[in-house]
Design a protein around this motif. Structure first.
Motif, PDB file in Angstrom:
ATOM      1  N   SER A  51       0.835  -1.204   0.000  1.00  0.00           N
ATOM      2  CA  SER A  51       0.000   0.000   0.000  1.00  0.00           C
ATOM      3  C   SER A  51       0.866   1.248   0.000  1.00  0.00           C
ATOM      4  O   SER A  51       2.054   1.211   0.366  1.00  0.00           O
ATOM      5  N   LEU A  52       0.267   2.356  -0.389  1.00  0.00           N
ATOM      6  CA  LEU A  52       0.985   3.635  -0.397  1.00  0.00           C
ATOM      7  C   LEU A  52       1.403   4.016   1.018  1.00  0.00           C
ATOM      8  O   LEU A  52       2.522   4.481   1.235  1.00  0.00           O
ATOM      9  N   GLY A  53       0.515   3.824   1.992  1.00  0.00           N
ATOM     10  CA  GLY A  53       0.872   4.135   3.378  1.00  0.00           C
ATOM     11  C   GLY A  53       2.045   3.318   3.863  1.00  0.00           C
ATOM     12  O   GLY A  53       2.902   3.821   4.597  1.00  0.00           O
ATOM     13  N   TRP A  54       2.107   2.062   3.431  1.00  0.00           N
ATOM     14  CA  TRP A  54       3.205   1.175   3.844  1.00  0.00           C
ATOM     15  C   TRP A  54       4.536   1.695   3.324  1.00  0.00           C
ATOM     16  O   TRP A  54       5.524   1.752   4.065  1.00  0.00           O
ATOM     17  N   VAL A  55       4.593   2.071   2.043  1.00  0.00           N
ATOM     18  CA  VAL A  55       5.871   2.515   1.477  1.00  0.00           C
ATOM     19  C   VAL A  55       6.299   3.859   2.071  1.00  0.00           C
ATOM     20  O   VAL A  55       7.493   4.098   2.316  1.00  0.00           O
ATOM     21  N   LEU A  56       5.341   4.741   2.364  1.00  0.00           N
ATOM     22  CA  LEU A  56       5.694   6.019   2.990  1.00  0.00           C
ATOM     23  C   LEU A  56       6.236   5.797   4.397  1.00  0.00           C
ATOM     24  O   LEU A  56       7.218   6.435   4.807  1.00  0.00           O
ATOM     25  N   LEU A  57       5.611   4.878   5.127  1.00  0.00           N
ATOM     26  CA  LEU A  57       6.084   4.585   6.478  1.00  0.00           C
ATOM     27  C   LEU A  57       7.466   3.938   6.451  1.00  0.00           C
ATOM     28  O   LEU A  57       8.314   4.230   7.299  1.00  0.00           O
ATOM     29  N   LEU A 154      15.394  16.278   3.204  1.00  0.00           N
ATOM     30  CA  LEU A 154      15.673  15.150   2.317  1.00  0.00           C
ATOM     31  C   LEU A 154      14.568  14.091   2.399  1.00  0.00           C
ATOM     32  O   LEU A 154      14.142  13.543   1.378  1.00  0.00           O
ATOM     33  N   VAL A 155      14.105  13.796   3.617  1.00  0.00           N
ATOM     34  CA  VAL A 155      13.032  12.814   3.772  1.00  0.00           C
ATOM     35  C   VAL A 155      11.753  13.312   3.096  1.00  0.00           C
ATOM     36  O   VAL A 155      11.031  12.525   2.449  1.00  0.00           O
ATOM     37  N   SER A 156      11.466  14.599   3.196  1.00  0.00           N
ATOM     38  CA  SER A 156      10.271  15.155   2.557  1.00  0.00           C
ATOM     39  C   SER A 156      10.335  15.002   1.042  1.00  0.00           C
ATOM     40  O   SER A 156       9.333  14.676   0.384  1.00  0.00           O
ATOM     41  N   LEU A 159       9.620  11.306   0.317  1.00  0.00           N
ATOM     42  CA  LEU A 159       8.207  10.965   0.483  1.00  0.00           C
ATOM     43  C   LEU A 159       7.395  11.444  -0.722  1.00  0.00           C
ATOM     44  O   LEU A 159       6.502  10.735  -1.216  1.00  0.00           O
ATOM     45  N   THR A 160       7.710  12.653  -1.189  1.00  0.00           N
ATOM     46  CA  THR A 160       7.041  13.170  -2.384  1.00  0.00           C
ATOM     47  C   THR A 160       7.333  12.285  -3.596  1.00  0.00           C
ATOM     48  O   THR A 160       6.432  11.973  -4.387  1.00  0.00           O
ATOM     49  N   ALA A 161       8.582  11.860  -3.735  1.00  0.00           N
ATOM     50  CA  ALA A 161       8.963  10.990  -4.849  1.00  0.00           C
ATOM     51  C   ALA A 161       8.274   9.636  -4.743  1.00  0.00           C
ATOM     52  O   ALA A 161       7.850   9.065  -5.758  1.00  0.00           O
ATOM     53  N   ASN A 162       8.164   9.091  -3.519  1.00  0.00           N
ATOM     54  CA  ASN A 162       7.435   7.837  -3.315  1.00  0.00           C
ATOM     55  C   ASN A 162       6.002   7.949  -3.841  1.00  0.00           C
ATOM     56  O   ASN A 162       5.508   7.052  -4.528  1.00  0.00           O
ATOM     57  N   LEU A 163       5.353   9.045  -3.484  1.00  0.00           N
ATOM     58  CA  LEU A 163       3.968   9.262  -3.894  1.00  0.00           C
ATOM     59  C   LEU A 163       3.853   9.313  -5.419  1.00  0.00           C
ATOM     60  O   LEU A 163       2.986   8.653  -6.012  1.00  0.00           O
ATOM     61  N   ILE A 164       4.752  10.064  -6.052  1.00  0.00           N
ATOM     62  CA  ILE A 164       4.719  10.186  -7.518  1.00  0.00           C
ATOM     63  C   ILE A 164       5.002   8.837  -8.176  1.00  0.00           C
ATOM     64  O   ILE A 164       4.294   8.417  -9.104  1.00  0.00           O
ATOM     65  N   GLY A 165       6.033   8.144  -7.698  1.00  0.00           N
ATOM     66  CA  GLY A 165       6.382   6.851  -8.277  1.00  0.00           C
ATOM     67  C   GLY A 165       5.278   5.827  -8.114  1.00  0.00           C
ATOM     68  O   GLY A 165       4.998   5.045  -9.022  1.00  0.00           O
ATOM     69  N   TYR A 166       4.630   5.845  -6.950  1.00  0.00           N
ATOM     70  CA  TYR A 166       3.555   4.890  -6.687  1.00  0.00           C
ATOM     71  C   TYR A 166       2.364   5.142  -7.609  1.00  0.00           C
ATOM     72  O   TYR A 166       1.789   4.204  -8.176  1.00  0.00           O
ATOM     73  N   LEU A 167       2.016   6.417  -7.792  1.00  0.00           N
ATOM     74  CA  LEU A 167       0.859   6.758  -8.615  1.00  0.00           C
ATOM     75  C   LEU A 167       1.140   6.575 -10.105  1.00  0.00           C
ATOM     76  O   LEU A 167       0.221   6.315 -10.892  1.00  0.00           O
TER      77      LEU A 167
END
Length: 246
Positions: A51-57, A154-156, A159-167
């Protein structure tokens, strides 16, 4: 982007030092490398049905690209949580020398151990490289909030990149996704070469690059460890020999 001078009022409060750390994220090309890498990690997590929440965490808690790839790949292939945890822990051992080398740059005679916990969590390859570049320009009593700001920034970005890559995972070619994951080790190599100041640094880097393919030929499973320890030991010997002759 140059940091504020040591006499600048911007360094008078921990809050402003923190904001300077956040702003420093824009001063390094490694931020772009991280952004591309974590797009790939977000896409990998999507394809592995996390899930998206899992990868962000996982980005918040693990905060190490290679370790996250190991975590996602091992769990996605059916490994147990214990097996994945052991694999990630072994991968994280490489960060211990980085933590040991950076924390003394932040400590003052009055620094408490609890103040170093969050900066230690943020120390990975990118922050390690940038601390050696930026911290000498920061007053020692403001280095902890500055480092926390740098780590937060850097973490922010990641996290933004995770969201873009996931979507975007459904439209991201697999070859492209795999290729961008190579940007982090390549950028680390180039940044390390740029930061070489002493002959021992050059010897360690050069010998490491030379020894790795030789050691890899024997398929030991710990090729990086063997070549790194050997190159570092020889480089230390060269440093001691040079110091005695000086």
């Amino acid at each position: 982007m140059a940091l504020a001078s040591l006499e600048s009022p911007q360094w008078m409060s921990p809050g402003r030092a923190y904001l300077q750390g956040v702003r420093a994220v824009g001063s390094t090309v490694l931020t772009l490398v991280l952004f591309a890498t974590y797009i790939g990690i977000g896409a990998l997590a999507h394809d592995s049905r996390f899930s998206l929440g899992w990868v962000l965490l996982s980005t918040l808690l693990v905060w190490a690209g290679p370790a996250q790839i190991i975590l996602i790949s091992s769990l996605g292939s059916g490994a147990t949580a214990i097996q994945a945890a052991i694999a990630v822990t072994v991968s994280a051992i490489r960060l211990f020398p980085m933590v040991v080398s950076v924390l003394p740059l932040m400590r003052t005679p009055t620094t408490k151990l609890r103040q170093l916990i969050l900066p230690a969590h943020f120390i990975a390859v990118t922050l390690w490289v940038e601390c050696f570049r930026l911290l000498p320009q920061v007053p020692r009593e403001r280095r902890i909030p500055f480092t926390i700001g740098l780590g937060t920034g850097l973490v922010s970005v990641c996290l933004t990149a995770n969201l873009i890559g996931y979507l975007l995972a459904a439209n991201l070619p697999q070859l492209f996704g795999a290729a961008i994951l190579l940007l982090t080790p390549l950028a680390f190599l180039l940044s390390t070469a740029r930061n070489c100041r002493e002959i021992a640094d050059v010897v360690a880097l050069g010998l490491g690059l030379l020894l790795f393919p030789i050691v890899a030929y024997f398929h030991t499973g710990v090729d990086v460890l063997i070549s790194g320890v050997a190159a570092g030991t020889i480089a230390y010997g060269v440093h001691r020999w040079k110091a005695r002759r000086a």
